[in-house]
Design a protein around this motif. Structure first.
Motif, PDB file in Angstrom:
ATOM      1  N   SER A 168       0.856  -1.020  -0.029  1.00  0.00           N
ATOM      2  CA  SER A 168      -0.098  -0.038  -0.112  1.00  0.00           C
ATOM      3  C   SER A 168       0.888   1.091   0.149  1.00  0.00           C
ATOM      4  O   SER A 168       1.817   1.317   0.724  1.00  0.00           O
ATOM      5  CB  SER A 168      -0.883   0.018   1.256  1.00  0.00           C
ATOM      6  N   GLY A 169       0.413   1.971  -0.957  1.00  0.00           N
ATOM      7  CA  GLY A 169       1.391   3.354  -0.857  1.00  0.00           C
ATOM      8  C   GLY A 169       2.668   3.404  -1.853  1.00  0.00           C
ATOM      9  O   GLY A 169       3.114   4.446  -1.906  1.00  0.00           O
ATOM     10  N   GLU A 170       2.787   2.155  -2.289  1.00  0.00           N
ATOM     11  CA  GLU A 170       4.192   2.323  -3.131  1.00  0.00           C
ATOM     12  C   GLU A 170       3.829   2.741  -4.390  1.00  0.00           C
ATOM     13  O   GLU A 170       3.066   2.174  -5.139  1.00  0.00           O
ATOM     14  CB  GLU A 170       4.659   1.022  -2.932  1.00  0.00           C
ATOM     15  N   GLN A 171       4.880   3.272  -5.034  1.00  0.00           N
ATOM     16  CA  GLN A 171       4.688   4.044  -6.290  1.00  0.00           C
ATOM     17  C   GLN A 171       5.173   3.103  -7.592  1.00  0.00           C
ATOM     18  O   GLN A 171       6.197   2.341  -7.167  1.00  0.00           O
ATOM     19  CB  GLN A 171       5.111   5.140  -6.455  1.00  0.00           C
ATOM     20  N   THR A 172       5.149   3.021  -8.696  1.00  0.00           N
ATOM     21  CA  THR A 172       5.604   2.424  -9.638  1.00  0.00           C
ATOM     22  C   THR A 172       6.527   3.525 -10.670  1.00  0.00           C
ATOM     23  O   THR A 172       6.018   4.393 -10.346  1.00  0.00           O
ATOM     24  CB  THR A 172       4.491   1.593 -10.636  1.00  0.00           C
ATOM     25  N   LEU A 173       7.317   2.819 -10.873  1.00  0.00           N
ATOM     26  CA  LEU A 173       8.311   3.839 -11.767  1.00  0.00           C
ATOM     27  C   LEU A 173       8.354   3.158 -13.026  1.00  0.00           C
ATOM     28  O   LEU A 173       8.510   2.101 -13.296  1.00  0.00           O
ATOM     29  CB  LEU A 173       9.577   3.852 -11.199  1.00  0.00           C
ATOM     30  N   GLU A 174       8.363   3.936 -14.149  1.00  0.00           N
ATOM     31  CA  GLU A 174       8.663   3.847 -15.603  1.00  0.00           C
ATOM     32  C   GLU A 174      10.029   3.454 -16.209  1.00  0.00           C
ATOM     33  O   GLU A 174      10.416   2.509 -16.646  1.00  0.00           O
ATOM     34  CB  GLU A 174       8.169   4.695 -16.640  1.00  0.00           C
ATOM     35  N   GLN A 175      10.701   4.259 -15.152  1.00  0.00           N
ATOM     36  CA  GLN A 175      12.240   4.092 -15.346  1.00  0.00           C
ATOM     37  C   GLN A 175      12.999   4.692 -14.172  1.00  0.00           C
ATOM     38  O   GLN A 175      12.413   5.078 -13.304  1.00  0.00           O
ATOM     39  CB  GLN A 175      12.725   4.930 -16.595  1.00  0.00           C
ATOM     40  N   ALA A 176      14.337   4.380 -13.865  1.00  0.00           N
ATOM     41  CA  ALA A 176      14.826   4.903 -12.877  1.00  0.00           C
ATOM     42  C   ALA A 176      14.950   6.432 -12.797  1.00  0.00           C
ATOM     43  O   ALA A 176      14.958   7.103 -13.608  1.00  0.00           O
ATOM     44  CB  ALA A 176      16.389   4.373 -12.949  1.00  0.00           C
ATOM     45  N   ILE A 177      15.150   6.959 -11.583  1.00  0.00           N
ATOM     46  CA  ILE A 177      15.045   8.364 -11.162  1.00  0.00           C
ATOM     47  C   ILE A 177      16.382   8.726 -11.793  1.00  0.00           C
ATOM     48  O   ILE A 177      17.487   8.024 -11.150  1.00  0.00           O
ATOM     49  CB  ILE A 177      14.597   8.721  -9.741  1.00  0.00           C
ATOM     50  N   ASN A 178      16.458   9.812 -12.407  1.00  0.00           N
ATOM     51  CA  ASN A 178      17.711  10.558 -12.905  1.00  0.00           C
ATOM     52  C   ASN A 178      18.249  11.536 -11.533  1.00  0.00           C
ATOM     53  O   ASN A 178      17.761  12.506 -11.173  1.00  0.00           O
ATOM     54  CB  ASN A 178      17.631  11.362 -13.917  1.00  0.00           C
ATOM     55  N   PRO A 179      19.218  10.988 -10.682  1.00  0.00           N
ATOM     56  CA  PRO A 179      19.793  11.777  -9.636  1.00  0.00           C
ATOM     57  C   PRO A 179      20.263  13.237 -10.257  1.00  0.00           C
ATOM     58  O   PRO A 179      20.199  14.085  -9.266  1.00  0.00           O
ATOM     59  CB  PRO A 179      20.966  10.838  -9.469  1.00  0.00           C
ATOM     60  N   LYS A 180      20.660  13.522 -11.614  1.00  0.00           N
ATOM     61  CA  LYS A 180      20.757  14.883 -11.820  1.00  0.00           C
ATOM     62  C   LYS A 180      19.520  15.760 -12.087  1.00  0.00           C
ATOM     63  O   LYS A 180      19.748  16.826 -11.856  1.00  0.00           O
ATOM     64  CB  LYS A 180      21.607  14.883 -13.121  1.00  0.00           C
ATOM     65  N   GLU A 181      18.487  15.164 -12.319  1.00  0.00           N
ATOM     66  CA  GLU A 181      17.262  15.851 -12.338  1.00  0.00           C
ATOM     67  C   GLU A 181      16.273  16.167 -11.138  1.00  0.00           C
ATOM     68  O   GLU A 181      15.478  16.710 -11.188  1.00  0.00           O
ATOM     69  CB  GLU A 181      16.487  15.132 -13.639  1.00  0.00           C
ATOM     70  N   TYR A 182      16.064  14.863 -10.539  1.00  0.00           N
ATOM     71  CA  TYR A 182      15.200  14.715  -9.448  1.00  0.00           C
ATOM     72  C   TYR A 182      15.601  15.538  -8.255  1.00  0.00           C
ATOM     73  O   TYR A 182      16.417  15.683  -7.863  1.00  0.00           O
ATOM     74  CB  TYR A 182      15.181  13.335  -8.699  1.00  0.00           C
ATOM     75  N   ILE A 183      14.519  16.606  -7.966  1.00  0.00           N
ATOM     76  CA  ILE A 183      14.420  17.484  -6.951  1.00  0.00           C
ATOM     77  C   ILE A 183      14.334  16.952  -5.472  1.00  0.00           C
ATOM     78  O   ILE A 183      12.960  16.505  -5.514  1.00  0.00           O
ATOM     79  CB  ILE A 183      14.041  18.745  -7.266  1.00  0.00           C
ATOM     80  N   ILE A 184      14.931  16.922  -4.545  1.00  0.00           N
ATOM     81  CA  ILE A 184      14.485  16.367  -3.295  1.00  0.00           C
ATOM     82  C   ILE A 184      13.475  17.473  -2.585  1.00  0.00           C
ATOM     83  O   ILE A 184      13.788  18.534  -2.791  1.00  0.00           O
ATOM     84  CB  ILE A 184      15.523  15.932  -2.371  1.00  0.00           C
ATOM     85  N   GLY A 185      12.544  16.738  -1.788  1.00  0.00           N
ATOM     86  CA  GLY A 185      11.664  17.721  -1.212  1.00  0.00           C
ATOM     87  C   GLY A 185      11.082  17.179   0.181  1.00  0.00           C
ATOM     88  O   GLY A 185      11.341  15.988   0.332  1.00  0.00           O
ATOM     89  N   PRO A 186      10.430  17.943   0.956  1.00  0.00           N
ATOM     90  CA  PRO A 186       9.816  17.573   2.195  1.00  0.00           C
ATOM     91  C   PRO A 186       8.812  16.263   1.964  1.00  0.00           C
ATOM     92  O   PRO A 186       8.131  16.232   1.084  1.00  0.00           O
ATOM     93  CB  PRO A 186       8.937  18.398   2.717  1.00  0.00           C
ATOM     94  N   GLY A 187       9.095  15.083   2.591  1.00  0.00           N
ATOM     95  CA  GLY A 187       8.359  13.961   2.586  1.00  0.00           C
ATOM     96  C   GLY A 187       9.333  12.737   1.831  1.00  0.00           C
ATOM     97  O   GLY A 187       8.832  11.594   1.679  1.00  0.00           O
TER      98      GLY A 187
END
Length: 161
Positions: free
Chosen positions: A42-61
């Motif tokens: 429950s609550g787990e998201q599915t991803l189409e591809q890996a998160i790009n560390p150079k583009e993904y912006i970290i935020g609260p949560g």
């Protein structure tokens, strides 16, 4: 002779029925186990591809895993606070909100290495943050919807109908 034949047939039929029933129960049990293993928690998201560390912006949560490797392994699963910080035990707090995942990884390693020598540091993104999105206009069910940071606007609008 005829009685022995009938008795043998009844015995074979009984054995076959029990074997088939046992096989059916094992199949149902196996199928149930497989379906439970493939369901997402429950609550787990599915991803189409890996998160790009150079583009993904970290935020609260967002949930980060920090693993310190030396003689012993220590793992910290840290959620970014509403103020945008992570609190690393025995190291201190670090502002991470608004930075890319790549910047956070190098920043965490730098801070940990100030405190500890000869240690390996691994930083991973465990879960993406969830936030509220208001959908209004020409949709069937306008309202507020929960969305993950990697979801497309079109997916959220589709949920609203």
């Amino acid at each position: 002779m005829r009685a022995k034949l009938i008795l043998s047939l009844l015995l074979l039929t009984s054995i076959y029925s029990l074997t088939f029933a046992q096989y059916r129960m094992e199949t149902l049990y196996r199928d149930t186990l497989i379906s439970r293993q493939t369901e997402l928690p429950s609550g787990e998201q599915t991803l189409e591809q890996a998160i790009n560390p150079k583009e993904y912006i970290i935020g609260p949560g967002d949930l980060l895993s920090i693993v310190l490797w030396d003689e012993f392994q220590t793992t910290y699963n840290l959620k970014v606070t509403p103020e945008g910080e992570i609190l690393i035990p025995r190291v201190g707090s670090l502002l991470v909100s608004g930075k890319t995942l790549e910047e956070v990884k190098s920043g965490v390693k730098e801070e940990v290495l100030k405190k500890y020598r000869n240690i390996e540091v691994t930083v991973s993104l465990l879960n993406l943050r969830k936030f509220k999105v208001s959908v209004t206009g020409a949709v069937v069910n306008p309202g507020v919807y929960s969305a993950y940071a990697n979801e497309r606007v079109s997916e959220i609008i589709q949920r609203a109908g």
